[in-house]
Scaffold this active site. Structure first.
Site, PDB file in Angstrom:
ATOM      1  N   GLU A  99     117.106 -16.164  38.207  1.00 18.86           N
ATOM      2  CA  GLU A  99     117.203 -14.814  37.655  1.00 18.86           C
ATOM      3  C   GLU A  99     117.942 -13.906  38.635  1.00 18.86           C
ATOM      4  OE1 GLU A  99     113.537 -13.437  35.949  1.00 18.86           O
ATOM      5  OE2 GLU A  99     113.951 -11.348  36.466  1.00 18.86           O
ATOM      6  N   ASP A 101     118.634  -9.700  38.910  1.00 15.04           N
ATOM      7  CA  ASP A 101     118.082  -8.494  38.285  1.00 15.04           C
ATOM      8  C   ASP A 101     118.754  -7.200  38.695  1.00 15.04           C
ATOM      9  OD1 ASP A 101     116.110 -10.082  37.177  1.00 15.04           O
ATOM     10  OD2 ASP A 101     114.614  -9.589  38.685  1.00 15.04           O
ATOM     11  N   GLU A 103     116.932  -3.554  37.734  1.00 13.85           N
ATOM     12  CA  GLU A 103     115.862  -2.828  37.052  1.00 13.85           C
ATOM     13  C   GLU A 103     115.935  -1.372  37.492  1.00 13.85           C
ATOM     14  OE1 GLU A 103     112.166  -5.646  36.046  1.00 13.85           O
ATOM     15  OE2 GLU A 103     112.475  -5.383  38.201  1.00 13.85           O
ATOM     16  N   HIS A 116     116.399  -1.071  41.365  1.00  8.17           N
ATOM     17  CA  HIS A 116     115.679  -2.211  41.921  1.00  8.17           C
ATOM     18  C   HIS A 116     116.494  -3.474  41.648  1.00  8.17           C
ATOM     19  CE1 HIS A 116     111.874  -4.477  42.853  1.00  8.17           C
ATOM     20  NE2 HIS A 116     112.408  -5.358  42.027  1.00  8.17           N
ATOM     21  N   THR A 117     116.841  -4.231  42.705  1.00  9.23           N
ATOM     22  CA  THR A 117     117.580  -5.488  42.535  1.00  9.23           C
ATOM     23  C   THR A 117     116.747  -6.629  43.105  1.00  9.23           C
ATOM     24  OG1 THR A 117     118.756  -5.339  44.663  1.00  9.23           O
ATOM     25  CG2 THR A 117     119.773  -4.261  42.757  1.00  9.23           C
ATOM     26  N   ASN A 118     116.936  -7.810  42.509  1.00 10.75           N
ATOM     27  CA  ASN A 118     116.196  -8.985  42.982  1.00 10.75           C
ATOM     28  C   ASN A 118     116.938 -10.235  42.534  1.00 10.75           C
ATOM     29  OD1 ASN A 118     114.189 -10.487  44.210  1.00 10.75           O
ATOM     30  ND2 ASN A 118     112.564  -9.907  42.792  1.00 10.75           N
ATOM     31  N   ASN A 126     111.102 -12.531  45.458  1.00  6.82           N
ATOM     32  CA  ASN A 126     110.748 -11.843  46.707  1.00  6.82           C
ATOM     33  C   ASN A 126     111.969 -11.487  47.544  1.00  6.82           C
ATOM     34  OD1 ASN A 126     107.978 -12.197  46.075  1.00  6.82           O
ATOM     35  ND2 ASN A 126     108.010 -14.239  46.984  1.00  6.82           N
ATOM     36  N   ARG A 127     113.079 -11.145  46.882  1.00  9.34           N
ATOM     37  CA  ARG A 127     114.303 -10.786  47.590  1.00  9.34           C
ATOM     38  C   ARG A 127     114.786  -9.403  47.142  1.00  9.34           C
ATOM     39  NH1 ARG A 127     117.059 -16.610  46.184  1.00  9.34           N
ATOM     40  NH2 ARG A 127     116.386 -17.772  48.035  1.00  9.34           N
ATOM     41  N   ASP A 192     102.035   0.494  35.881  1.00  8.89           N
ATOM     42  CA  ASP A 192     101.111  -0.046  36.872  1.00  8.89           C
ATOM     43  C   ASP A 192     101.782  -0.249  38.233  1.00  8.89           C
ATOM     44  OD1 ASP A 192     102.696  -2.047  35.690  1.00  8.89           O
ATOM     45  OD2 ASP A 192     101.250  -3.629  36.173  1.00  8.89           O
ATOM     46  N   GLY A 197     104.678   3.296  43.164  1.00 12.71           N
ATOM     47  CA  GLY A 197     103.681   2.238  43.278  1.00 12.71           C
ATOM     48  C   GLY A 197     102.606   2.271  42.219  1.00 12.71           C
ATOM     49  N   ARG A 275     105.235  -7.765  55.363  1.00  9.19           N
ATOM     50  CA  ARG A 275     105.098  -8.535  54.131  1.00  9.19           C
ATOM     51  C   ARG A 275     105.139 -10.036  54.402  1.00  9.19           C
ATOM     52  NH1 ARG A 275     109.347  -8.037  49.060  1.00  9.19           N
ATOM     53  NH2 ARG A 275     108.413  -9.602  47.692  1.00  9.19           N
TER      54      ARG A 275
END
Length: 289
Positions: A99, A101, A103, A116-118, A126-127, A192, A197, A275
């Site tokens: 995937e 992303d 967002e 938001h990118t991933n 988790n990137r 959520d 957050g 993290r």
């Protein structure tokens, strides 16, 4: 659209190769609504996604691809969009999916969206990198492009690269290059986690929320099973994305990328030592651009 996006002779050769495509930027030809709100609709080159308290909505491309450039003009939910997420992404299916992303996380009126990118490979993500938007994404349509090649994934906004994830598979770092992916877009409630957050919730008195897309243009290689892994990655005139000219950003693009990264990036998983308990992902020590 800069080096990674420009039409070239190599790209035009794709017109005569069966597993490559050059497509009109027309949503009705290239996408279908796949779930959700009955108010959502495709009319010609316009897609309207709708979210209310009952459900959101989504659409997907009619075909799967392996490598290419995937762009769309998108206008995000205006006003108080806290808790609301508009997504534009590529994804395969299954638990071990790949995937890539975009967002767009809504915010209270007057506060900027978060981009938001991933990237996921074999079900592992988790990137994340996040950016504060530097323009009003609700006032006009802006071009969001994911360029996916055997060398790298590059995220663009209006022709400017904002992030690069390079292929270091030969050094044991997973890269999405063995699964065909469709292009998806969706509008949904994520109060959520999406805004501060999850501290700021969706205000349903502002519903229905609407996001719009047009000029969706997937330009790449059709996924026709495992043989596509070789066909779509072969260094040939037909596979324009494998050309050396697309293998790295130009000096001008690098300057723009560094500006965006330094001014507007607000989160980088490679900086989040807590993290990962100090055991940072290996690509964090590699040059990305």
């Amino acid at each position: 659209m800069a080096r990674f996006q420009s039409f070239s002779i190599a790209f035009l050769v794709c017109l005569i190769v069966s597993n490559h495509i050059v497509v009109d930027a027309n949503i009705s030809k290239n996408m279908v609504i796949s779930w959700g709100n009955s108010q959502s609709k495709i009319l010609g080159d316009s897609l309207q996604l709708v979210l209310d308290s009952s459900t959101g909505s989504g659409a997907k491309s009619k075909r799967n691809f392996l490598f290419g450039s995937f762009e769309a003009l998108i206008k995000l939910v205006p006003g108080n969009s806290a808790g609301v997420v508009t997504a534009y992404y590529l994804s395969s299916t299954g638990t071990a999916h790949d995937e890539i992303d975009y967002e767009f996380l809504g915010n209270v009126t007057g506060q900027p969206y978060t981009i938001h990118t991933n990237i996921f490979t074999q079900g592992v993500g988790n990137r994340e990198q996040q950016f504060r938007v530097w323009f009003d994404p609700t006032a006009n349509f802006h071009n969001y492009t994911i360029h996916w090649s055997p060398n790298a994934v590059v995220w663009y906004i209006d022709g400017t690269p904002i992030r690069v994830f390079r292929n270091y598979e030969n050094q044991g770092i997973a890269f999405p290059n063995k699964q065909g992916m469709r292009v998806y877009t969706s509008l949904w409630n994520a109060d959520d986690w999406a805004t501060q957050g999850g501290r700021v919730k969706t205000n349903w008195t502002n519903a229905p929320f609407t996001a719009s897309l047009r000029q969706f243009r997937p330009r790449g290689c059709y996924w026709n099973g495992v043989l596509s892994i070789i066909q779509c990655a072969t260094n040939s005139l037909a596979n324009w994305w494998t050309s050396p000219v697309y293998a790295q950003l130009s000096a001008a693009q690098l300057a723009k990328l560094n500006e965006i990264q330094s001014k507007y990036k607000i989160y980088d998983y490679c900086k989040d030592t807590k993290r990962f308990n100090g055991q940072m992902p290996p690509e964090c020590y590699k040059r990305q651009y």
